[in-house]
Design a protein around this motif. Structure first.
Motif, PDB file in Angstrom:
ATOM      1  N   ARG A 229      52.611   8.929  38.791  1.00 27.69           N
ATOM      2  CA  ARG A 229      51.284   8.401  39.133  1.00 27.69           C
ATOM      3  C   ARG A 229      50.759   7.347  38.160  1.00 27.69           C
ATOM      4  NH1 ARG A 229      46.834  12.994  37.610  1.00 27.69           N
ATOM      5  NH2 ARG A 229      47.577  13.501  35.510  1.00 27.69           N
ATOM      6  N   ARG A 230      51.466   7.151  37.052  1.00 27.68           N
ATOM      7  CA  ARG A 230      51.099   6.072  36.146  1.00 27.68           C
ATOM      8  C   ARG A 230      52.217   5.030  36.129  1.00 27.68           C
ATOM      9  NH1 ARG A 230      48.423  10.504  33.474  1.00 27.68           N
ATOM     10  NH2 ARG A 230      46.239   9.955  33.036  1.00 27.68           N
ATOM     11  N   ASP A 231      52.077   4.018  35.271  1.00 29.71           N
ATOM     12  CA  ASP A 231      53.107   2.981  35.220  1.00 29.71           C
ATOM     13  C   ASP A 231      54.137   3.299  34.141  1.00 29.71           C
ATOM     14  OD1 ASP A 231      51.772   2.398  32.857  1.00 29.71           O
ATOM     15  OD2 ASP A 231      50.781   0.612  33.657  1.00 29.71           O
ATOM     16  N   LYS A 232      55.125   2.436  34.013  1.00 30.02           N
ATOM     17  CA  LYS A 232      56.245   2.689  33.116  1.00 30.02           C
ATOM     18  C   LYS A 232      55.794   2.798  31.660  1.00 30.02           C
ATOM     19  CE  LYS A 232      60.961   1.042  32.225  1.00 30.02           C
ATOM     20  NZ  LYS A 232      61.962   0.012  32.590  1.00 30.02           N
ATOM     21  N   SER A 233      54.834   1.996  31.262  1.00 27.90           N
ATOM     22  CA  SER A 233      54.386   2.005  29.864  1.00 27.90           C
ATOM     23  C   SER A 233      53.651   3.285  29.506  1.00 27.90           C
ATOM     24  CB  SER A 233      53.478   0.798  29.591  1.00 27.90           C
ATOM     25  OG  SER A 233      52.310   0.866  30.394  1.00 27.90           O
ATOM     26  N   ASN A 234      53.173   4.025  30.513  1.00 28.07           N
ATOM     27  CA  ASN A 234      52.450   5.278  30.265  1.00 28.07           C
ATOM     28  C   ASN A 234      53.308   6.513  30.513  1.00 28.07           C
ATOM     29  OD1 ASN A 234      49.405   4.864  29.683  1.00 28.07           O
ATOM     30  ND2 ASN A 234      49.866   3.341  31.256  1.00 28.07           N
ATOM     31  N   MET A 235      54.587   6.311  30.751  1.00 31.86           N
ATOM     32  CA  MET A 235      55.456   7.438  31.061  1.00 31.86           C
ATOM     33  C   MET A 235      55.684   8.290  29.810  1.00 31.86           C
ATOM     34  SD  MET A 235      58.845   7.125  33.368  1.00 31.86           S
ATOM     35  CE  MET A 235      59.388   8.461  34.411  1.00 31.86           C
ATOM     36  N   PRO A 236      55.535   9.611  29.904  1.00 24.83           N
ATOM     37  CA  PRO A 236      55.690  10.461  28.722  1.00 24.83           C
ATOM     38  C   PRO A 236      57.132  10.682  28.290  1.00 24.83           C
ATOM     39  CG  PRO A 236      55.219  11.805  30.640  1.00 24.83           C
ATOM     40  CD  PRO A 236      55.094  10.378  31.088  1.00 24.83           C
ATOM     41  N   GLY A 237      58.080  10.449  29.171  1.00 23.04           N
ATOM     42  CA  GLY A 237      59.479  10.678  28.838  1.00 23.04           C
ATOM     43  C   GLY A 237      60.045   9.603  27.929  1.00 23.04           C
ATOM     44  N   SER A 238      61.250   9.853  27.431  1.00 21.80           N
ATOM     45  CA  SER A 238      61.933   8.921  26.540  1.00 21.80           C
ATOM     46  C   SER A 238      62.279   7.629  27.273  1.00 21.80           C
ATOM     47  CB  SER A 238      63.207   9.583  25.998  1.00 21.80           C
ATOM     48  OG  SER A 238      64.064   8.631  25.425  1.00 21.80           O
ATOM     49  N   GLU A 239      62.008   6.492  26.634  1.00 26.67           N
ATOM     50  CA  GLU A 239      62.372   5.202  27.218  1.00 26.67           C
ATOM     51  C   GLU A 239      63.877   5.106  27.436  1.00 26.67           C
ATOM     52  OE1 GLU A 239      60.905   1.938  24.937  1.00 26.67           O
ATOM     53  OE2 GLU A 239      58.845   2.681  24.899  1.00 26.67           O
ATOM     54  N   ARG A 240      64.637   5.674  26.521  1.00 26.94           N
ATOM     55  CA  ARG A 240      66.090   5.651  26.635  1.00 26.94           C
ATOM     56  C   ARG A 240      66.559   6.388  27.880  1.00 26.94           C
ATOM     57  NH1 ARG A 240      68.837   8.053  21.495  1.00 26.94           N
ATOM     58  NH2 ARG A 240      67.947   9.953  22.360  1.00 26.94           N
ATOM     59  N   GLU A 241      65.913   7.526  28.185  1.00 24.98           N
ATOM     60  CA  GLU A 241      66.300   8.297  29.358  1.00 24.98           C
ATOM     61  C   GLU A 241      65.932   7.567  30.654  1.00 24.98           C
ATOM     62  OE1 GLU A 241      68.086  11.349  29.729  1.00 24.98           O
ATOM     63  OE2 GLU A 241      68.594  10.433  27.822  1.00 24.98           O
ATOM     64  N   VAL A 242      64.789   6.880  30.658  1.00 24.11           N
ATOM     65  CA  VAL A 242      64.401   6.094  31.828  1.00 24.11           C
ATOM     66  C   VAL A 242      65.423   4.986  32.066  1.00 24.11           C
ATOM     67  CG1 VAL A 242      62.649   4.553  32.801  1.00 24.11           C
ATOM     68  CG2 VAL A 242      61.952   6.604  31.557  1.00 24.11           C
ATOM     69  N   GLN A 243      65.841   4.331  30.977  1.00 22.61           N
ATOM     70  CA  GLN A 243      66.834   3.268  31.096  1.00 22.61           C
ATOM     71  C   GLN A 243      68.155   3.811  31.644  1.00 22.61           C
ATOM     72  OE1 GLN A 243      67.758   1.274  27.412  1.00 22.61           O
ATOM     73  NE2 GLN A 243      69.449   0.120  28.308  1.00 22.61           N
ATOM     74  N   ASN A 244      68.589   4.963  31.123  1.00 14.91           N
ATOM     75  CA  ASN A 244      69.841   5.565  31.608  1.00 14.91           C
ATOM     76  C   ASN A 244      69.752   5.890  33.093  1.00 14.91           C
ATOM     77  OD1 ASN A 244      71.091   5.451  29.096  1.00 14.91           O
ATOM     78  ND2 ASN A 244      70.367   7.468  28.488  1.00 14.91           N
ATOM     79  N   ALA A 245      68.597   6.409  33.516  1.00 16.90           N
ATOM     80  CA  ALA A 245      68.413   6.758  34.926  1.00 16.90           C
ATOM     81  C   ALA A 245      68.435   5.508  35.799  1.00 16.90           C
ATOM     82  CB  ALA A 245      67.098   7.514  35.110  1.00 16.90           C
ATOM     83  N   GLU A 246      67.785   4.453  35.345  1.00 19.75           N
ATOM     84  CA  GLU A 246      67.779   3.203  36.120  1.00 19.75           C
ATOM     85  C   GLU A 246      69.197   2.657  36.261  1.00 19.75           C
ATOM     86  OE1 GLU A 246      63.386   1.237  35.336  1.00 19.75           O
ATOM     87  OE2 GLU A 246      64.925   0.989  33.776  1.00 19.75           O
TER      88      GLU A 246
END
Length: 475
Positions: A320-337
């Motif tokens: 419900r928020r944008d990428k910059s407000n995501m609580p998870g690890s940026e590294r994990e978001v990148q891996n998922a993408e």
């Protein structure tokens, strides 16, 4: 200072190589290769050895990071390991799963000057993996055995860390857990592509070699009385963690194939471990399905990446928020993408649609409004923006809350906060029950593994002081 340090002006930041995306989508092995000795030394040499080590300050365990980086750069690896394990019971685990981008690496001084952070987590992993290979990792052996016994309820990272600390002091340590394997969420919550299970199993084996007794498959408050555990031991630590999933009650929530994250991950991990399960069914398998995961933390990332490996037709993550407000690890978001997950930012689910089985998630667009008292912008639904997202499997990854331990343990003397966490004395870490302590997520709420280890080490010291004082008073 060694002339091998401060090489960040000459050497760029490099992570260990990742396995190719098509390859890693097919299995649950860790995605990062190991550092070579030369690469580990080179990356460690980038440390600036700054006078105020913000990496250490922002590590919950206050790990002496600059010194073990310097020792690694100078090929003094056994000393680096001794320094690393002095403050951390499980450095090879933290090196793999800690969100370093939010802790030590995120505060690295050279990162602030634009040179890219030192790859602290990867070096930490390399140090301890090498220590295992070389036989430097030894079971805790107390200088003398004590007659007193302690009980640890919960075999997750906090419980295991406290068990090792108390065993080092000579106590007879007994660990009780509901699961059939020790490790808690390290085994059944975190997928193998982040933490392969043999890494946890060898630690548990080491604790057994140290003389710690494990009592697994124990239903505390059911077949095993909490009162009996108290009576059998001189002190008790409750380190159960938090396992109750936060729910999202929406129209259509009763439809099949709408699952809580931990249920989904536990069964996926059991399958990865080769454990047959009576609960394993088609609804838990994402193969060929349109999967929608709701949430934005690391658990949501575990779910979407698990669904990819199960062969999902599509995987979407609604947040419900944008990428910059995501609580998870940026590294994990990148891996998922990289692995093909589609993130649907600024999107809030409002209903589930289907005929017995879910077929769609109805979601509306979100606008981030004015910040509230916490400093975060408040999500607001955009009128007339609802759209239907195909979904054959919906996983709710909205975080975790404490179970009702007074009821679960049949012990009303355990006092809880308004959030359901156990209340403890801030200094002694003791609950309202004499000799019963608590630490980790069950006290602070859902948090990081590294904080569970820190709290457990502190609790072990308080339990030791309590037993000594009791013995002194009885003398």
């Amino acid at each position: 200072m060694s002339d091998k340090m401060l090489q960040f002006v000459r050497q760029g930041r490099e992570m260990p190589e990742k396995r190719a995306v098509p390859q890693r989508r097919e299995d649950f092995r860790e995605i990062y290769d190991a550092f070579t000795p030369a690469a580990a030394q080179t990356q460690a040499s980038r440390c600036s050895q700054c006078g105020v080590p913000f990496c250490q300050i922002h590590c919950p365990l206050s790990n002496n990071i600059p010194d073990w980086l310097m020792l690694t750069a100078n090929d003094r690896l056994e000393e680096a390991y001794e320094l690393s394990q002095a403050t951390n019971n499980f450095p090879e685990i933290c090196g793999r799963i800690c969100p370093q981008d939010r802790l030590c690496e995120g505060k690295c001084v050279i990162q602030q000057s634009g040179h890219g952070t030192v790859t602290i987590g990867s070096v930490e992993k390399y140090i301890t993996d090498t220590a295992w290979e070389k036989g430097w990792v030894k079971p805790a052996k107390p200088q003398r055995e004590l007659a007193e016994t302690v009980a640890i309820i919960g075999a997750g990272p906090g419980g295991l860390a406290a068990a090792e600390q108390l065993r080092r002091k000579g106590y007879q340590v007994h660990v009780y857990d509901r699961y059939d394997r020790a490790g808690g969420l390290l085994v059944y919550g975190i997928p193998g592509f982040k933490l392969e299970k043999n890494v946890v199993e060898r630690r548990v084996d080491l604790l057994e070699q140290a003389g710690i007794h494990f009592h697994l498959g124990q239903d505390i408050g059911g077949t095993v009385s909490f009162a009996d555990i108290r009576n059998k031991h001189d002190a008790v630590l409750v380190a159960t963690g938090v396992y109750q999933a936060r729910d999202l009650s929406l129209p259509g929530s009763e439809l099949r194939n709408i699952l809580p994250a931990l249920y989904y991950l536990t069964e996926a991990n059991r399958k990865d471990l080769g454990i047959a399960s009576d609960h394993m069914s088609d609804e838990l398998n994402a193969q060929g399905k349109n999967v929608v995961v709701i949430g934005g933390g690391d658990t949501a990332m575990d779910c979407v990446r698990t669904a990819v490996r199960q062969g999902a037709k599509s995987v979407k993550c609604l947040y419900r928020r944008d990428k910059s407000n995501m609580p998870g690890s940026e590294r994990e978001v990148q891996n998922a993408e990289e692995e093909g997950v589609e993130f649907v930012w600024l999107s809030a689910p409002e209903a589930f649609v289907g005929d017995e089985v879910v077929r769609e998630v109805l979601a509306s667009k979100v606008h981030l409004g004015i910040a509230d008292a916490s400093g975060r912008q408040v999500p607001q639904i955009v009128p007339d923006s609802r759209e239907a997202i195909p979904a054959d499997l919906v996983i709710k990854a909205l975080g975790f809350e404490p179970e009702n331990l007074p009821k679960l343990f049949n012990e009303q003397g355990l006092e809880v906060s308004r959030y359901g966490t156990l209340q403890v004395d801030e200094t002694t870490m003791m609950t309202a029950l004499d000799g019963v302590f608590a630490a980790g997520d069950i006290v602070r709420g859902a948090s990081l593994v590294v904080w569970a280890i820190k709290d457990a080490r502190d609790a072990a010291e308080q339990m030791h002081a309590f037993i000594k004082n009791k013995n002194t008073a009885a003398a």
